[in-house]
Each structure stands twice: as structure tokens, then as C-alpha cells.
Design a protein around this motif. Structure first.
Motif, PDB file in Angstrom:
ATOM      1  N   THR A  86       6.879  -8.541  -2.195  1.00  0.00           N
ATOM      2  CA  THR A  86       7.660  -9.653  -1.652  1.00  0.00           C
ATOM      3  C   THR A  86       7.705  -9.513  -0.130  1.00  0.00           C
ATOM      4  O   THR A  86       7.395  -8.442   0.418  1.00  0.00           O
ATOM      5  CB  THR A  86       9.095  -9.657  -2.208  1.00  0.00           C
ATOM      6  OG1 THR A  86       9.760  -8.450  -1.801  1.00  0.00           O
ATOM      7  CG2 THR A  86       9.093  -9.746  -3.725  1.00  0.00           C
ATOM      8  N   GLY A  87       8.123 -10.580   0.527  1.00  0.00           N
ATOM      9  CA  GLY A  87       8.206 -10.554   1.986  1.00  0.00           C
ATOM     10  C   GLY A  87       6.849 -10.268   2.601  1.00  0.00           C
ATOM     11  O   GLY A  87       5.825 -10.821   2.176  1.00  0.00           O
ATOM     12  N   ASP A  88       6.829  -9.389   3.600  1.00  0.00           N
ATOM     13  CA  ASP A  88       5.581  -9.025   4.282  1.00  0.00           C
ATOM     14  C   ASP A  88       5.040  -7.684   3.812  1.00  0.00           C
ATOM     15  O   ASP A  88       4.196  -7.084   4.486  1.00  0.00           O
ATOM     16  CB  ASP A  88       5.825  -8.952   5.803  1.00  0.00           C
ATOM     17  CG  ASP A  88       6.085 -10.315   6.416  1.00  0.00           C
ATOM     18  OD1 ASP A  88       5.573 -11.311   5.863  1.00  0.00           O
ATOM     19  OD2 ASP A  88       6.794 -10.388   7.429  1.00  0.00           O
ATOM     20  N   SER A  89       5.519  -7.184   2.666  1.00  0.00           N
ATOM     21  CA  SER A  89       5.135  -5.836   2.248  1.00  0.00           C
ATOM     22  C   SER A  89       3.621  -5.703   2.039  1.00  0.00           C
ATOM     23  O   SER A  89       3.011  -4.716   2.461  1.00  0.00           O
ATOM     24  CB  SER A  89       5.883  -5.433   0.973  1.00  0.00           C
ATOM     25  OG  SER A  89       5.629  -6.342  -0.084  1.00  0.00           O
ATOM     26  N   ILE A 107       0.922   2.954  -2.317  1.00  0.00           N
ATOM     27  CA  ILE A 107       1.605   2.218  -3.382  1.00  0.00           C
ATOM     28  C   ILE A 107       2.106   3.173  -4.465  1.00  0.00           C
ATOM     29  O   ILE A 107       3.204   2.989  -5.011  1.00  0.00           O
ATOM     30  CB  ILE A 107       0.665   1.146  -3.970  1.00  0.00           C
ATOM     31  CG1 ILE A 107       0.472   0.022  -2.930  1.00  0.00           C
ATOM     32  CG2 ILE A 107       1.223   0.575  -5.261  1.00  0.00           C
ATOM     33  CD1 ILE A 107      -0.630  -0.936  -3.262  1.00  0.00           C
ATOM     34  N   GLU A 108       1.332   4.195  -4.785  1.00  0.00           N
ATOM     35  CA  GLU A 108       1.785   5.183  -5.759  1.00  0.00           C
ATOM     36  C   GLU A 108       3.082   5.847  -5.299  1.00  0.00           C
ATOM     37  O   GLU A 108       3.996   6.069  -6.095  1.00  0.00           O
ATOM     38  CB  GLU A 108       0.697   6.246  -5.973  1.00  0.00           C
ATOM     39  CG  GLU A 108      -0.492   5.761  -6.784  1.00  0.00           C
ATOM     40  CD  GLU A 108      -1.602   6.772  -6.861  1.00  0.00           C
ATOM     41  OE1 GLU A 108      -2.499   6.609  -7.700  1.00  0.00           O
ATOM     42  OE2 GLU A 108      -1.582   7.742  -6.058  1.00  0.00           O
ATOM     43  N   LYS A 109       3.144   6.159  -4.012  1.00  0.00           N
ATOM     44  CA  LYS A 109       4.343   6.785  -3.459  1.00  0.00           C
ATOM     45  C   LYS A 109       5.542   5.839  -3.559  1.00  0.00           C
ATOM     46  O   LYS A 109       6.649   6.253  -3.948  1.00  0.00           O
ATOM     47  CB  LYS A 109       4.086   7.176  -2.005  1.00  0.00           C
ATOM     48  CG  LYS A 109       5.248   7.872  -1.318  1.00  0.00           C
ATOM     49  CD  LYS A 109       4.846   8.336   0.069  1.00  0.00           C
ATOM     50  CE  LYS A 109       4.555   7.187   0.993  1.00  0.00           C
ATOM     51  NZ  LYS A 109       4.264   7.618   2.373  1.00  0.00           N
ATOM     52  N   LEU A 110       5.332   4.569  -3.245  1.00  0.00           N
ATOM     53  CA  LEU A 110       6.415   3.586  -3.309  1.00  0.00           C
ATOM     54  C   LEU A 110       6.862   3.341  -4.753  1.00  0.00           C
ATOM     55  O   LEU A 110       8.052   3.190  -5.032  1.00  0.00           O
ATOM     56  CB  LEU A 110       5.959   2.284  -2.661  1.00  0.00           C
ATOM     57  CG  LEU A 110       5.827   2.327  -1.129  1.00  0.00           C
ATOM     58  CD1 LEU A 110       4.940   1.186  -0.634  1.00  0.00           C
ATOM     59  CD2 LEU A 110       7.189   2.274  -0.464  1.00  0.00           C
ATOM     60  N   ALA A 111       5.888   3.311  -5.682  1.00  0.00           N
ATOM     61  CA  ALA A 111       6.233   3.116  -7.093  1.00  0.00           C
ATOM     62  C   ALA A 111       7.062   4.278  -7.618  1.00  0.00           C
ATOM     63  O   ALA A 111       8.018   4.084  -8.382  1.00  0.00           O
ATOM     64  CB  ALA A 111       4.956   2.948  -7.923  1.00  0.00           C
ATOM     65  N   LEU A 112       6.716   5.491  -7.195  1.00  0.00           N
ATOM     66  CA  LEU A 112       7.473   6.663  -7.624  1.00  0.00           C
ATOM     67  C   LEU A 112       8.904   6.589  -7.090  1.00  0.00           C
ATOM     68  O   LEU A 112       9.873   6.868  -7.818  1.00  0.00           O
ATOM     69  CB  LEU A 112       6.784   7.934  -7.128  1.00  0.00           C
ATOM     70  CG  LEU A 112       7.446   9.257  -7.505  1.00  0.00           C
ATOM     71  CD1 LEU A 112       7.453   9.451  -9.017  1.00  0.00           C
ATOM     72  CD2 LEU A 112       6.712  10.429  -6.832  1.00  0.00           C
ATOM     73  N   TYR A 113       9.033   6.205  -5.835  1.00  0.00           N
ATOM     74  CA  TYR A 113      10.358   6.120  -5.220  1.00  0.00           C
ATOM     75  C   TYR A 113      11.219   5.060  -5.913  1.00  0.00           C
ATOM     76  O   TYR A 113      12.414   5.260  -6.161  1.00  0.00           O
ATOM     77  CB  TYR A 113      10.220   5.796  -3.733  1.00  0.00           C
ATOM     78  CG  TYR A 113      11.523   5.473  -3.047  1.00  0.00           C
ATOM     79  CD1 TYR A 113      12.447   6.470  -2.753  1.00  0.00           C
ATOM     80  CD2 TYR A 113      11.841   4.152  -2.710  1.00  0.00           C
ATOM     81  CE1 TYR A 113      13.647   6.174  -2.133  1.00  0.00           C
ATOM     82  CE2 TYR A 113      13.039   3.845  -2.091  1.00  0.00           C
ATOM     83  CZ  TYR A 113      13.941   4.857  -1.804  1.00  0.00           C
ATOM     84  OH  TYR A 113      15.134   4.568  -1.202  1.00  0.00           O
ATOM     85  N   ASP A 138       9.830  -4.655  -1.421  1.00  0.00           N
ATOM     86  CA  ASP A 138      10.186  -5.495  -0.288  1.00  0.00           C
ATOM     87  C   ASP A 138      10.028  -4.731   1.027  1.00  0.00           C
ATOM     88  O   ASP A 138       9.644  -3.561   1.056  1.00  0.00           O
ATOM     89  CB  ASP A 138      11.612  -6.025  -0.431  1.00  0.00           C
ATOM     90  CG  ASP A 138      12.636  -4.904  -0.619  1.00  0.00           C
ATOM     91  OD1 ASP A 138      12.321  -3.733  -0.293  1.00  0.00           O
ATOM     92  OD2 ASP A 138      13.746  -5.196  -1.091  1.00  0.00           O
ATOM     93  N   ASP A 139      10.345  -5.424   2.114  1.00  0.00           N
ATOM     94  CA  ASP A 139      10.188  -4.814   3.438  1.00  0.00           C
ATOM     95  C   ASP A 139      11.108  -3.619   3.618  1.00  0.00           C
ATOM     96  O   ASP A 139      10.759  -2.667   4.327  1.00  0.00           O
ATOM     97  CB  ASP A 139      10.471  -5.859   4.526  1.00  0.00           C
ATOM     98  CG  ASP A 139       9.399  -6.931   4.592  1.00  0.00           C
ATOM     99  OD1 ASP A 139       8.231  -6.598   4.351  1.00  0.00           O
ATOM    100  OD2 ASP A 139       9.736  -8.093   4.867  1.00  0.00           O
ATOM    101  N   GLU A 140      12.270  -3.669   2.989  1.00  0.00           N
ATOM    102  CA  GLU A 140      13.213  -2.558   3.140  1.00  0.00           C
ATOM    103  C   GLU A 140      12.626  -1.259   2.593  1.00  0.00           C
ATOM    104  O   GLU A 140      12.754  -0.202   3.214  1.00  0.00           O
ATOM    105  CB  GLU A 140      14.521  -2.888   2.423  1.00  0.00           C
ATOM    106  CG  GLU A 140      15.585  -1.813   2.592  1.00  0.00           C
ATOM    107  CD  GLU A 140      16.888  -2.175   1.895  1.00  0.00           C
ATOM    108  OE1 GLU A 140      17.787  -1.318   1.861  1.00  0.00           O
ATOM    109  OE2 GLU A 140      16.997  -3.303   1.393  1.00  0.00           O
ATOM    110  N   ALA A 141      11.969  -1.345   1.430  1.00  0.00           N
ATOM    111  CA  ALA A 141      11.358  -0.147   0.849  1.00  0.00           C
ATOM    112  C   ALA A 141      10.230   0.367   1.722  1.00  0.00           C
ATOM    113  O   ALA A 141      10.070   1.578   1.922  1.00  0.00           O
ATOM    114  CB  ALA A 141      10.841  -0.449  -0.552  1.00  0.00           C
ATOM    115  N   VAL A 142       9.433  -0.549   2.272  1.00  0.00           N
ATOM    116  CA  VAL A 142       8.338  -0.134   3.155  1.00  0.00           C
ATOM    117  C   VAL A 142       8.895   0.504   4.423  1.00  0.00           C
ATOM    118  O   VAL A 142       8.374   1.508   4.910  1.00  0.00           O
ATOM    119  CB  VAL A 142       7.431  -1.337   3.491  1.00  0.00           C
ATOM    120  CG1 VAL A 142       6.349  -0.931   4.490  1.00  0.00           C
ATOM    121  CG2 VAL A 142       6.789  -1.894   2.225  1.00  0.00           C
TER     122      VAL A 142
END
Length: 337
Positions: free
Chosen positions: A158-161, A180-186, A198-202
Motif C-alpha cells: 500500500t502507499g509508496d511501499s 520483503i522476507e524481512k518485512l513479512a517476518l516482522y 505500508d510506508d510506516e513498516a518500510v
């Protein structure tokens, strides 16, 4: 037979027994390696992987067909991977595709082969092979690729991620996937537990991937400034940067340079050719075109790719191998100035 990315993924995921060879050619070696890794995951963690060198296929063409038909010592699954393949593999592939039986799938990564190569034409004409031309994704293609990889890991961009990850990875599929694997784990995301990215997670977890730092090192390499390069490599080492993204970014820059040089050598107007480049890179590419000639660019690409393959092997010297290759390429540029 010719395949698109979706057809190739479907055949790999289904472990299609009719396909003996997956031939991945073209400049996006990182993308080809991701498909090879996908096959390894489908085969399972206990599957035996056989790595063959192209030189082996040249000296012993029958080895590939023999390995493809052989049973594992322990009776499990096995698959075969060939990196850096070229036209010297023609006889080996002819025997593989013509054999009465195979059984063990083969992935051949051939970054220097074009669609007109005899090896590629052979595989295109066989129903027992799937051929995919791998090109570096750019612009909207890179964003769509990020979205597709994220979806496989249970993430909805979502957003600009997607744009931000695509830009930071410079079109490198392996870097995209690791991020992406790192973000999915988090986010504790999975296909059965979809989450929004979303941008916040990035902002919170997404690395800048050392984009500017890598850019300075690559600029020094292409410009032929080994002294400045030494400082940049030292900074990357201190930051704990993996050498693989650096080598892949360097190859990407060199492949673009090779395409521009080919157009100019073919009679195209240099001013019009440079317009193809992203506007922020035009000045650097223009300077590089005044330094680099086609044979040297090809040599530099080969050196960088050989270094990456050496790093991927077990018990390697890692950063030492990468730095040696990068410095050698910088010295090649310096000699052409």
C-alpha cells in the motif's frame, strides 16, 4: 519451448516431470538465480543438488545426461544447476534433451547468451525444455515485481511501499526478495495470514540498502578511480554491507553501458542514445562511454559475475573476492582513460 515468468513458475511449482531443462538466459542473473532457488525449495531441503561447470560440459558432454538420469545415493530427490553457461554447453544439452530418460531437473543460468544463441534455439525447439529471457526490471515492471513477490509472502503493498523497495533494490530481484522476507517476518505475514505493507513498516524496518554508498563505490569503479574506490569499499565493509548487492549493482550498470556502447558502435547518435538513461545517471554514463569500449565492458561483466558465483560457493573468502574483482575493474577503466 518459450515461456513467460508465470508459466515458468507454474512448471517449477508443479515439478512438471516433462520438463528436463529450465534455461534462463539474459542479463538479469540475479533473477535467474531466484528461479533456481525456487526449484530448490520445491525439491525440498533434503534434495541433493549437483553443481556442474560449463567447462565440464565442454570436456565431457555426456556428463549432464548421466547426472540427470542418475539416482541419488540415498534414494532421494536431486536437481542439477549450471551457472555461467555458454555455447560450449550445446553438445551436452543435445544429449540431455535427446536421452530416453532423465528424471532430475536441470537449471541452466546463461547470462551472456542472447536469443540467437544455438543453445537457446535448441532449447526453444524442444518440448522438454522451458526457456525464459531474464531482463532487469525497471520502472513500473520493478514495482509490479515487488508487489508480486510481496503477495507470495502474504503482504499487500500500500502507499509508496512497492515504489520505495523497487527503487532501493535497483531492480535486483534477490535484494527485493530478501527485503520483503524481512518485512513479512516482522509483520508476521504469510499467504494464509495476509497483512498490509505500508510506508510506516518500510520506514521502521526497511533498509536503505546502502544505495548511495554503493552508488559512490560503483561510480569510482566505472570512472577508473581505484584510490577513491578503496575508501568507498572500506566504508561498505565497516557498515557490514554484503558484497553480493554491490556486484549485482555493478553488473547492472555495466550491462546498461554495454547496451549504450552497442547502439553507438552501430551508428546511433550519442546524444539520442544517452536520452535512454535515467536523467540522474546521464552525466555519469556519458563520461563512462568516453572511457569504455565494448570488449572491455564484456570482460568486466564476466569478472563481476565470476566473483559473485565464487562468493556463492561454500567456504569462500567473501568480501575479499568481491573487492579484488571490483578493484580490477576500476584499474581496467583507469587504463582506458
Amino acid at each position: 519451448m518459450k515461456a513467460n515468468a508465470n508459466q515458468l513458475r507454474a512448471a517449477i511449482d508443479a515439478a512438471n516431470p516433462e520438463i528436463r531443462l529450465y534455461l534462463l538466459h539474459g542479463p538479469d542473473e540475479s533473477g535467474a538465480q531466484e528461479y533456481a532457488a525456487r526449484l530448490a525449495r520445491v525439491m525440498g531441503p533434503d534434495a541433493e543438488r549437483i553443481d556442474l561447470e560449463s567447462a565440464t560440459l565442454r570436456s565431457d558432454p555426456g556428463r549432464l545426461a548421466d547426472e540427470a538420469a542418475s539416482l541419488s545415493l540415498f534414494g532421494g530427490k536431486r536437481h542439477i544447476r549450471i551457472a555461467g553457461a555458454g555455447e560450449e554447453s550445446l553438445d551436452a544439452l543435445t544429449l540431455l534433451l535427446g536421452a530416453e530418460q532423465a528424471g532430475n531437473p536441470v537449471v541452466m543460468i546463461a547470462p551472456n547468451l542472447k536469443g540467437t544463441a544455438r543453445v537457446v534455439k535448441l532449447a526453444l525447439g524442444s518440448p522438454r525444455a522451458m526457456v525464459l529471457a531474464c531482463y532487469l526490471p525497471e520502472g513500473g515492471d520493478a514495482e509490479r515485481l515487488v508487489t508480486a513477490i510481496a503477495r507470495e509472502h502474504g503482504l499487500r503493498t500500500t502507499g509508496d511501499s512497492a515504489i520505495r523497495i523497487a527503487h532501493a533494490s535497483a531492480g535486483d530481484r534477490a535484494v527485493m526478495t530478501r527485503e520483503i522476507e524481512k518485512l513479512a517476518l516482522y509483520l508476521d505475514a504469510a499467504p494464509e495470514r495476509p497483512k498490509s505493507l505500508d510506508d510506516e513498516a518500510v520506514d521502521l524496518l526497511g533498509a536503505d540498502l546502502g544505495d548511495s554508498e554503493m552508488g559512490r563505490a560503483i561510480d569510482a569503479t566505472i570512472d577508473g578511480r581505484p584510490d577513491a574506490l578503496a575508501d568507498e569499499l572500506a566504508r561498505l565493509d565497516e557498515a557490514g554491507m554484503s558484497p553480493v548487492p554491490v556486484l549485482r549493482q555493478l553488473v547492472r550498470r555495466l550491462v546498461t553501458l554495454a547496451d549504450l556502447r552497442s547502439d553507438i558502435d552501430g551508428g546511433a547518435n550519442p546524444g539520442q542514445v544517452i536520452e535512454k538513461v535515467f536523467f540522474r545517471e546521464r552525466a555519469a554514463m556519458g563520461a563512462a562511454l568516453r572511457i569504455w569500449q565494448a570488449p572491455r565492458i564484456a570482460d568486466a561483466i564476466d569478472r563481476a559475475r565470476e566473483a559473485e558465483r565464487a562468493i556463492m560457493a561454500s567456504n569462500n573468502a567473501g568480501g575479499v573476492i568481491a573487492n579484488a574483482a571490483i578493484v580490477t575493474i576500476a584499474r581496467m577503466a583507469a587504463r582506458q582513460r
